[in-house]
Design a protein around this motif. Structure first.
Motif, PDB file in Angstrom:
ATOM      1  N   LEU A  22     -49.585  76.304 -88.947  1.00  0.00           N
ATOM      2  CA  LEU A  22     -49.918  75.842 -87.605  1.00  0.00           C
ATOM      3  C   LEU A  22     -49.375  76.741 -86.518  1.00  0.00           C
ATOM      4  O   LEU A  22     -48.248  77.208 -86.605  1.00  0.00           O
ATOM      5  N   ILE A  23     -50.195  76.921 -85.491  1.00  0.00           N
ATOM      6  CA  ILE A  23     -49.727  77.498 -84.234  1.00  0.00           C
ATOM      7  C   ILE A  23     -49.915  76.391 -83.206  1.00  0.00           C
ATOM      8  O   ILE A  23     -51.016  75.865 -83.035  1.00  0.00           O
ATOM      9  N   THR A  24     -48.842  76.017 -82.551  1.00  0.00           N
ATOM     10  CA  THR A  24     -48.894  74.949 -81.560  1.00  0.00           C
ATOM     11  C   THR A  24     -48.252  75.413 -80.271  1.00  0.00           C
ATOM     12  O   THR A  24     -47.524  76.401 -80.258  1.00  0.00           O
ATOM     13  N   ASP A  25     -48.537  74.676 -79.221  1.00  0.00           N
ATOM     14  CA  ASP A  25     -47.842  74.930 -77.966  1.00  0.00           C
ATOM     15  C   ASP A  25     -46.450  74.321 -78.086  1.00  0.00           C
ATOM     16  O   ASP A  25     -46.207  73.466 -78.935  1.00  0.00           O
ATOM     17  N   TYR A  26     -45.534  74.771 -77.238  1.00  0.00           N
ATOM     18  CA  TYR A  26     -44.180  74.228 -77.265  1.00  0.00           C
ATOM     19  C   TYR A  26     -44.196  72.822 -76.673  1.00  0.00           C
ATOM     20  O   TYR A  26     -44.870  72.556 -75.690  1.00  0.00           O
ATOM     21  N   TRP A  27     -43.472  71.933 -77.307  1.00  0.00           N
ATOM     22  CA  TRP A  27     -43.230  70.606 -76.738  1.00  0.00           C
ATOM     23  C   TRP A  27     -41.782  70.242 -77.001  1.00  0.00           C
ATOM     24  O   TRP A  27     -41.182  70.672 -77.986  1.00  0.00           O
ATOM     25  N   LYS A  28     -41.218  69.497 -76.060  1.00  0.00           N
ATOM     26  CA  LYS A  28     -39.809  69.140 -76.124  1.00  0.00           C
ATOM     27  C   LYS A  28     -39.518  68.404 -77.436  1.00  0.00           C
ATOM     28  O   LYS A  28     -40.187  67.433 -77.766  1.00  0.00           O
ATOM     29  N   GLY A  29     -38.540  68.913 -78.168  1.00  0.00           N
ATOM     30  CA  GLY A  29     -38.123  68.272 -79.404  1.00  0.00           C
ATOM     31  C   GLY A  29     -38.753  68.816 -80.665  1.00  0.00           C
ATOM     32  O   GLY A  29     -38.455  68.333 -81.763  1.00  0.00           O
ATOM     33  N   ILE A  30     -39.609  69.808 -80.556  1.00  0.00           N
ATOM     34  CA  ILE A  30     -40.278  70.336 -81.748  1.00  0.00           C
ATOM     35  C   ILE A  30     -39.263  70.758 -82.815  1.00  0.00           C
ATOM     36  O   ILE A  30     -39.488  70.587 -84.005  1.00  0.00           O
ATOM     37  N   GLU A  31     -38.115  71.259 -82.355  1.00  0.00           N
ATOM     38  CA  GLU A  31     -37.091  71.743 -83.283  1.00  0.00           C
ATOM     39  C   GLU A  31     -36.489  70.613 -84.126  1.00  0.00           C
ATOM     40  O   GLU A  31     -35.896  70.875 -85.161  1.00  0.00           O
ATOM     41  N   THR A  32     -36.626  69.374 -83.676  1.00  0.00           N
ATOM     42  CA  THR A  32     -36.095  68.257 -84.458  1.00  0.00           C
ATOM     43  C   THR A  32     -37.031  67.884 -85.604  1.00  0.00           C
ATOM     44  O   THR A  32     -36.627  67.163 -86.506  1.00  0.00           O
ATOM     45  N   PHE A  33     -38.253  68.382 -85.565  1.00  0.00           N
ATOM     46  CA  PHE A  33     -39.234  68.070 -86.596  1.00  0.00           C
ATOM     47  C   PHE A  33     -39.539  69.258 -87.507  1.00  0.00           C
ATOM     48  O   PHE A  33     -39.667  69.097 -88.716  1.00  0.00           O
ATOM     49  N   PHE A  34     -39.682  70.432 -86.926  1.00  0.00           N
ATOM     50  CA  PHE A  34     -40.017  71.645 -87.680  1.00  0.00           C
ATOM     51  C   PHE A  34     -39.188  72.818 -87.182  1.00  0.00           C
ATOM     52  O   PHE A  34     -38.839  72.886 -86.009  1.00  0.00           O
ATOM     53  N   GLU A  35     -38.934  73.758 -88.065  1.00  0.00           N
ATOM     54  CA  GLU A  35     -38.208  74.963 -87.679  1.00  0.00           C
ATOM     55  C   GLU A  35     -39.215  76.033 -87.237  1.00  0.00           C
ATOM     56  O   GLU A  35     -39.952  76.573 -88.076  1.00  0.00           O
ATOM     57  N   PRO A  36     -39.264  76.321 -85.926  1.00  0.00           N
ATOM     58  CA  PRO A  36     -40.194  77.336 -85.438  1.00  0.00           C
ATOM     59  C   PRO A  36     -39.977  78.690 -86.128  1.00  0.00           C
ATOM     60  O   PRO A  36     -38.848  79.104 -86.359  1.00  0.00           O
ATOM     61  N   GLY A  37     -41.083  79.318 -86.476  1.00  0.00           N
ATOM     62  CA  GLY A  37     -41.026  80.611 -87.146  1.00  0.00           C
ATOM     63  C   GLY A  37     -40.948  80.497 -88.654  1.00  0.00           C
ATOM     64  O   GLY A  37     -41.294  81.426 -89.371  1.00  0.00           O
TER      65      GLY A  37
END
Length: 106
Positions: A22-37
Motif C-alpha cells: 500500500l501507498i497511502t497518504d499520511y494520517w495521524k497515528g499511522i505509526e501505531t498501526f503500521f511501520e512506514p517503509g
C-alpha cells in the motif's frame, strides 16, 4: 470515531490483509498501526507517490505486502477488535461496581 482517537479507513486493513503493498497518504497515528517503509508506504503528495513508485521493485513490494499481511493477522483482525471492546467494557463495569469511598471528616 476520530473524536476518541485515530480513525483509519478500514480499506487500509482490508488491503493489507490481502497482502497488498500500500501507498497511502499520511494520517495521524499511522505509526501505531503500521511501520512506514516496512509495512506500508506513506506519501504526502503526488511527487512522493511518483518517487515511491520509481524506487519500488517487485521484491520490495512483495516484502511490504507480506509484512502488512502479517501485522494485520497478528494485531488487527475483527477478533482483536472484539477482544479489545470486551476488555474496555469489563474494565468499565468493574470500575462502576467498586464502592465509592466516603470522606468521614465531620
Amino acid at each position: 470515531m476520530a473524536k476518541y482517537g485515530f480513525s483509519p479507513a478500514t480499506r487500509v486493513f482490508e488491503a493489507a490483509g490481502a497482502g497488498a503493498c500500500l501507498i497511502t497518504d499520511y494520517w495521524k497515528g499511522i505509526e501505531t498501526f503500521f511501520e512506514p517503509g516496512k509495512e506500508i508506504l506513506v506519501a504526502k503528495d503526488g511527487k512522493e507517490v511518483e518517487q515511491l513508485l520509481a524506487d519500488l521493485t517487485a521484491e520490495k513490494a512483495k516484502a511490504i505486502g507480506e509484512a502488512a499481511y502479517k501485522k494485520v493477522l497478528a494485531e488487527h483482525t475483527y477478533n482483536h477488535r472484539a477482544a479489545l471492546l470486551e476488555s474496555v467494557i469489563s474494565e468499565k463495569l468493574e470500575t462502576e461496581d467498586q464502592p465509592v469511598e466516603q470522606n468521614s471528616s465531620s
